[in-house]
Every structure is written in structure tokens, then in C-alpha cells.
Enzyme design. Sequence first.
Site, short mmCIF file in Angstrom:
data_model
loop_
_atom_site.label_atom_id
_atom_site.label_comp_id
_atom_site.label_asym_id
_atom_site.label_seq_id
_atom_site.Cartn_x
_atom_site.Cartn_y
_atom_site.Cartn_z
CD GLN A 103 56.94 13.83 22.94
OE1 GLN A 103 57.75 13.97 23.84
NE2 GLN A 103 55.96 14.70 22.74
CG HIS A 121 60.11 8.65 22.54
ND1 HIS A 121 59.55 9.53 23.43
CD2 HIS A 121 61.12 9.32 21.93
CE1 HIS A 121 60.19 10.69 23.36
NE2 HIS A 121 61.14 10.59 22.46
CB THR A 191 53.70 16.64 24.39
OG1 THR A 191 55.10 16.67 24.72
CG2 THR A 191 53.41 17.62 23.28
P1 NAD Z 1 54.47 14.54 29.99
O1 NAD Z 1 53.92 13.70 31.07
O2 NAD Z 1 55.75 15.22 30.21
O3 NAD Z 1 53.41 15.68 29.63
C1 NAD Z 1 52.07 15.39 29.39
C2 NAD Z 1 51.34 16.71 29.21
O4 NAD Z 1 50.01 16.41 28.81
C3 NAD Z 1 51.26 17.54 30.49
O5 NAD Z 1 51.60 18.87 30.18
C4 NAD Z 1 49.78 17.42 30.90
O6 NAD Z 1 49.29 18.58 31.48
C5 NAD Z 1 49.10 17.16 29.60
N1 NAD Z 1 47.89 16.32 29.68
C6 NAD Z 1 47.74 15.13 30.31
N2 NAD Z 1 46.53 14.61 30.05
C7 NAD Z 1 45.89 15.52 29.27
C8 NAD Z 1 44.60 15.56 28.68
N3 NAD Z 1 43.71 14.56 28.81
N4 NAD Z 1 44.28 16.66 27.95
C9 NAD Z 1 45.17 17.69 27.78
N5 NAD Z 1 46.40 17.69 28.31
C10 NAD Z 1 46.75 16.62 29.04
O7 NAD Z 1 54.47 13.64 28.67
P2 NAD Z 1 55.34 13.79 27.33
O8 NAD Z 1 55.55 15.21 27.00
O9 NAD Z 1 54.73 12.90 26.33
O10 NAD Z 1 56.77 13.20 27.73
C11 NAD Z 1 56.85 12.01 28.47
C12 NAD Z 1 57.68 10.89 27.87
O11 NAD Z 1 57.24 9.70 28.50
C13 NAD Z 1 57.48 10.65 26.40
O12 NAD Z 1 58.73 10.54 25.86
C14 NAD Z 1 56.74 9.32 26.28
O13 NAD Z 1 57.46 8.43 25.45
C15 NAD Z 1 56.76 8.70 27.64
N6 NAD Z 1 55.43 8.25 28.12
C16 NAD Z 1 54.58 7.62 27.27
C17 NAD Z 1 53.33 7.20 27.69
C18 NAD Z 1 52.43 6.51 26.69
O14 NAD Z 1 52.92 5.86 25.79
N7 NAD Z 1 51.11 6.64 26.82
C19 NAD Z 1 52.92 7.44 28.99
C20 NAD Z 1 53.82 8.08 29.87
C21 NAD Z 1 55.07 8.48 29.41
#
Ligand code: NAD
Length: 245
Positions: A103, A121, A191
Site C-alpha cells: 500500500q 496505491h 498495516t
Molecule cells: P497505517 O498508518 O494505518 O498503519 C500502520 C500500522 O503499522 C500501524 O498499525 C502501526 O502500529 C504499525 N507500525 C508502524 N511502524 C511499525 C514498525 N516499525 N513495526 C511494526 N509495526 C509498525 O498504515 P496503512 O495500513 O499502510 O494505511 C495507510 C495508507 O496511507 C496506505 O494506503 C498508504 O498508501 C498510505 N501511506 C503510505 C506511506 C508510505 O508510502 N510509506 C506512509 C504513510 C501512509
Amino acid sequence: MEELQDLQRMVNGARRIVFFGGAGVSTESGIPDFRSPDGLYQEEFQGLTPEMILSSSFFYLHPETFFDYYRRYLLHPGARPNAAHRKLYELEKADRLRGIVTQNIDGLHRIAGNIRLYEIHGTVHRNVCMDCGDVYDMAWMLGTSGIPRCPHCGGVVKPEVVLYGEAPDRYVMMGADREISQADLLIVAGTSLTVEPAASMTERFHGKHMVVINREPTPADGRADLVIRGNVAEVMESIQVPYIN
Ligand code: NAD
Ligand code: ZN
């Protein structure tokens, strides 16, 4: 940790591993996720949430605010792949990993070298002129201000990321669904599984084992054979890649 041994056993026994990841895969690379305590939901931006700004309707109504936010919070030119990305590259090279469904829009899996990649995405590395179709990279986007305009035709240049309210590319989705449904081990990591259609994609899995690696509980935990409440980068780094000679 006993869970890491269980994970290793599952990896050893698998032939078609698929990795399904979210923003938590890239937090160790310095890119904030949405829902963690230091995530983008906590950043005040004119009283708006990321979901409001990163929506198709907002893009067309308030493009200037959209691009201010986009450049400031979603573009991370200095970010490099972390241990999780690197391990996934090793697994693909060893012919154990069938694919990554992500994602994330940060492109770090591609930078790490993975080819079998479904960026459902989209990616910040492609920005397309809405009039002539010319494509620009992230560095170009970072060098613009206000509403970015195509140097050739003056059209608005739109990032190739799937905004809330837009449908993901159907060929990418078909490929991702196929990989998940044919996998024997599905690793779901970093995620919150709260964004559709990503959330329900894990339900296509009917293979042997499903593993969830996440700091917080997810809606998929109940269906998982193994839940590891840990850091994605650390857990993935612990995997020994089984090489077939
Ligand atoms: P989210 O922020 O909803 O969830 C992230 C999850 O990962 C959380 O439950 C958190 O506890 C966990 N987490 C964070 N860091 C961690 C780690 N180091 N180890 C273990 N767990 C960890 O993110 P999502 O579910 O991907 O949904 C967010 C949407 O936003 C997606 O559609 C994505 O496209 C977008 N997004 C992308 C980026 C990117 O490209 N890096 C960054 C932010 C948001
Ligand atoms: Zn153009």
C-alpha cells in the site's frame, strides 16, 4: 523468541511467499505512517486529516493546499530501504518470494531491487501531466511550487498515487489478487488494515500459513496462524533465507 522460530519454519516450508505491507514497513526508513502516535494523523495541517487532503475531491477543489501537503509530508527524497526491504529483495533473489503487494507509495521496494511488485496505491516517483501525459520524477516535483505545471504544455501534473475516492489500477489489482490467492505463505506486515480495498485483499488467501507482523492488533489477527507484535524491520531481518542448490 519462539515466534521468530515459528516464522522461520514457515518460511523454510514455503515455496510461494507473498508479502503484503503497509506504512509500518517504511517507518524505520524515517517515513511516518498514518496511525502511529508519531504518524501523520497527529500532524495538524489547517485542521484537516490526511484522508481529507489526499482525496480526489480535495485535489480538484483545493489543488494548492493538496500540493503543499503532498510535497511536505509524502515526499522523502532521503529515505533509503531498511532491513525489511533488503530481506525481501534477498527472498526474491532466492526465488522464495512470489511477490510484494504494498500500500506504500514511497517506492522503497523498487529501490531495494524487487521486481515482482504490486504498488496498489501507486508511487510518488511518477507524476503525470493530465493533458499531454508526460511523466516527471520526484526530484522534478520537489523543485516545483504551488500547482505543478507541465513545462511542455502547461497542464497540471498529478502524482500517480491513488487518492481516496479513486479506484486502484485494475491490472495491478488483478495481479495482486492472483499472487495472494496462489501463495502458500502470506506475511501481512506494518498495516492497520483499515483502508479498502487493501483490507479485504488478505481474505483472498487460502494457502497454508498467514503471519501478521505489526506493533498493534489488526483485523486479520484472528485469521492468522502466527501473530508477531514486533518491529517489522527487526523481525524480517531475523529471517534466514533458505537457498535451494
Ligand atoms: P497505517 O498508518 O494505518 O498503519 C500502520 C500500522 O503499522 C500501524 O498499525 C502501526 O502500529 C504499525 N507500525 C508502524 N511502524 C511499525 C514498525 N516499525 N513495526 C511494526 N509495526 C509498525 O498504515 P496503512 O495500513 O499502510 O494505511 C495507510 C495508507 O496511507 C496506505 O494506503 C498508504 O498508501 C498510505 N501511506 C503510505 C506511506 C508510505 O508510502 N510509506 C506512509 C504513510 C501512509
Ligand atoms: Zn503536458
